[in-house]
Design a protein around this motif. Structure first.
Motif, short mmCIF file in Angstrom:
data_model
loop_
_atom_site.label_atom_id
_atom_site.label_comp_id
_atom_site.label_asym_id
_atom_site.label_seq_id
_atom_site.Cartn_x
_atom_site.Cartn_y
_atom_site.Cartn_z
N LEU A 1 0.93 -1.06 0.17
CA LEU A 1 0.47 0.03 -0.18
C LEU A 1 0.79 1.36 0.27
N ASN A 2 2.73 0.97 0.55
CA ASN A 2 2.82 2.20 1.03
C ASN A 2 2.22 3.05 2.06
N ILE A 3 1.64 2.89 2.68
CA ILE A 3 0.85 3.59 3.23
C ILE A 3 1.52 5.17 3.70
N TYR A 4 3.21 5.86 3.91
CA TYR A 4 3.60 6.90 4.25
C TYR A 4 2.81 7.65 2.55
N ASP A 5 2.99 6.98 2.05
CA ASP A 5 2.03 8.08 1.07
C ASP A 5 0.82 8.07 0.17
N GLN A 6 0.05 7.49 2.12
CA GLN A 6 -2.08 7.75 1.35
C GLN A 6 -1.91 9.33 2.02
N PRO A 7 -2.40 9.72 1.90
CA PRO A 7 -3.43 11.50 2.44
C PRO A 7 -3.62 11.71 3.30
N ALA A 8 -3.93 10.52 3.12
CA ALA A 8 -5.26 10.04 5.11
C ALA A 8 -5.22 8.95 5.39
N GLU A 9 -5.93 9.03 6.54
CA GLU A 9 -5.25 7.31 7.27
C GLU A 9 -6.85 6.20 6.42
N VAL A 10 -5.86 5.05 6.77
CA VAL A 10 -6.45 3.96 5.65
C VAL A 10 -7.38 3.41 6.70
N ARG A 11 -8.82 3.10 6.51
CA ARG A 11 -9.60 2.10 7.45
C ARG A 11 -9.84 1.28 6.11
N GLU B 1 13.07 -2.66 -4.99
CA GLU B 1 12.90 -4.33 -5.13
C GLU B 1 13.95 -4.40 -5.00
N ILE B 2 14.83 -4.45 -5.74
CA ILE B 2 16.56 -4.80 -5.61
C ILE B 2 17.32 -4.82 -4.05
N ASN B 3 17.29 -3.44 -4.00
CA ASN B 3 17.10 -3.22 -2.89
C ASN B 3 17.09 -4.53 -1.83
N ILE B 4 15.85 -4.23 -1.92
CA ILE B 4 14.82 -4.98 -0.59
C ILE B 4 15.75 -6.68 -0.53
N ARG B 5 15.52 -6.60 -1.51
CA ARG B 5 15.98 -8.80 -1.76
C ARG B 5 17.33 -8.38 -0.76
N PHE B 6 17.85 -7.84 -1.12
CA PHE B 6 19.70 -8.09 -1.24
C PHE B 6 19.30 -7.58 0.86
N HIS B 7 19.05 -7.16 0.97
CA HIS B 7 18.73 -7.02 2.98
C HIS B 7 18.02 -8.57 3.27
N GLN B 8 16.67 -8.79 2.30
CA GLN B 8 16.17 -9.96 2.64
C GLN B 8 17.73 -10.88 3.12
N SER B 9 18.31 -10.71 1.71
CA SER B 9 19.61 -12.08 1.17
C SER B 9 20.16 -12.55 2.52
N HIS C 1 7.75 -4.42 8.11
CA HIS C 1 7.80 -2.87 8.75
C HIS C 1 8.90 -1.94 8.01
N MET C 2 10.12 -1.96 7.35
CA MET C 2 11.05 -1.94 7.00
C MET C 2 11.19 -1.47 5.36
N ARG C 3 10.15 -2.59 5.10
CA ARG C 3 10.11 -2.72 3.81
C ARG C 3 9.34 -1.44 3.39
N MET C 4 8.62 -1.14 4.54
CA MET C 4 7.45 -0.51 3.80
C MET C 4 8.26 1.55 3.53
N ILE C 5 8.91 1.28 4.84
CA ILE C 5 9.89 2.67 4.79
C ILE C 5 11.03 2.71 4.51
N ARG C 6 11.78 1.16 4.00
CA ARG C 6 12.66 1.55 2.53
C ARG C 6 12.38 2.37 1.16
N ARG C 7 10.97 1.49 0.90
CA ARG C 7 10.37 1.88 -0.52
C ARG C 7 10.14 3.32 -0.55
#
Length: 242
Positions: free
Chosen positions: A45-55, A154-162, A182-188
């Motif tokens: 969802l990329n919650i940090y780009d949402q203009p309002a709370e997501v219910r 996406e590759i950055n995320i896969r690197f850290h998972q690896s 949780h880290m995935r969302m803020i990294r993106r």
């Protein structure tokens, strides 16, 4: 008459026929499947780009999934325990947006786990495993163009998972699993800010070199400082978290 249900029965035991059943391919419950579906949506969802709370509307979610509201309720309870949603009395259930302080705490904890994983890689991982890390970044040998930020993210995320999985430490991997989501969302969110992508690329190459050289102390320090660099970025620039 023997009580036999089904088309295939095994030889009689004590005069009673036994039916033969194949193992169930999917033993998950509706609640399990609802949990997986909801978590996947929240993570992407990329919650940090949402203009309002997501219910989250329990009734609508149940309808979309084609199941009753009970398994949806159970799935959301599990997600709340993991810190992805929060229940507000008389208002409903909302996707959690972490505060700046909470995100920094997450990153700090991640730095501890990932740096230990790097130490273990230098001691235990096979050369072939480590070599796969370098191959991830072949496309970006000349830097990270703005047009390729999503691909690099996406590759950055896969690197850290690896890095975590190559530690071959199950306890460490289990501890990191929920934290990484949780880290995935803020990294993106942060990868396109300031010059994060270019600095990330340089850091990754230095980390890979240290791992290839089996330089335990350097690898551990580089991984820890890389994560804490993200924490410093969030502290300085992530005003959207306030």
């Amino acid at each position: 008459m023997d009580d036999v249900t089904g088309s295939a029965a095994s030889p009689r035991e004590g005069g009673i026929a036994r039916i033969a059943l194949a193992p169930l391919e999917d033993t998950s419950t509706f609640a399990d499947r609802a949990y997986v579906a909801l978590k996947e949506v929240i993570v992407t969802l990329n919650i940090y780009d949402q203009p309002a709370e997501v219910r989250l509307d329990e009734r609508q979610l149940a309808s979309d999934l084609g199941i009753s509201r009970t398994p949806v309720r159970e799935a959301m309870a599990q997600l709340e325990r993991e810190g992805f949603v929060r229940s507000v009395p008389r208002r409903g259930v909302y996707v959690v947006r972490k505060t700046r302080a909470e995100v920094i705490e997450l990153i700090t904890a991640w730095a501890a786990l990932e740096s230990m994983a790097a130490r273990l890689i230098t001691q235990n991982a096979k050369d072939e495993e480590i070599s796969q890390l370098r191959k991830m970044f072949v496309t970006f040998e000349n830097g990270v163009p703005q047009a390729q930020l999503d691909e690099y993210s996406e590759i950055n995320i896969r690197f850290h998972q690896s890095i975590i999985s190559m530690s071959h430490n199950k306890v460490l991997s289990d501890l990191a699993e929920n934290l990484f989501t949780h880290m995935r969302m803020i990294r993106r969110k942060t990868i396109g800010e300031q010059d994060r992508a270019q600095r990330s690329m340089r850091d990754h190459m230095n980390i890979i070199e240290a791992l290839e050289a089996r330089d335990t102390e350097r690898a551990e320090d580089l991984v820890r400082n890389h994560a804490l660099g993200l924490a410093a970025h969030v502290r300085l620039y992530a005003d959207y978290l306030d």
